[in-house]
Motif scaffolding. Sequence first.
Motif: not given
Length: 200
Positions: A58-67
Amino acid sequence: RPKVAYGGSGGSPPPRGGAANVKAGRGGIGEARPPQATRTATVFDLDWRPMFWKTAAGGGEDPRPHYDTALRHATVAVGNIDEVEIATGKRDPLTAAHALLAYGLELAVVKQGPKGVLALHRDGTTVEAPPVPVEVLNGLGAGDAFGGALCHGLLSGWDLDRTIRYANAAGAIVASRLACSSAMPYPPEVEALLDGTTGP
């Protein structure tokens, strides 16, 4: 109400998550523990809550790098199927558990709802706890009970099978009760359910 097999937090809203450091020694509650006997675990509840994220699609932030970052600081990770998929990109429980261990974890726990719980230790030990049939009244708090009981088993130095079955039973008990924090079971209640001497 129909009975539903509880195996972790499948389908109900996951609890608020994060990492918790737990320390334990060989002594029991209230006993002095020599420093050399102390061990530490960092337990990371994967706790995916999509309403708090604008996904990459949706054009937002990808959570994967935080995980990725958080998992490198943990020794234990626990989550349901949706949460491990967000964290690893893998939906198959065993494949996802291996992907979690690749971060350097000691233990990966995958809650599968009606299919029970899978736990994989880096030493190769695998535990598959069957679901616990309960009449679900309120799923809120079941994941908290599971997580707390998991930490209790780790702190107590139990073997993996006992730890996972105990955590699963604790979660099932809370799922069968109306309340949340005040519904957390006492150890004799969990043991009685495991022994088959009482229902949740």
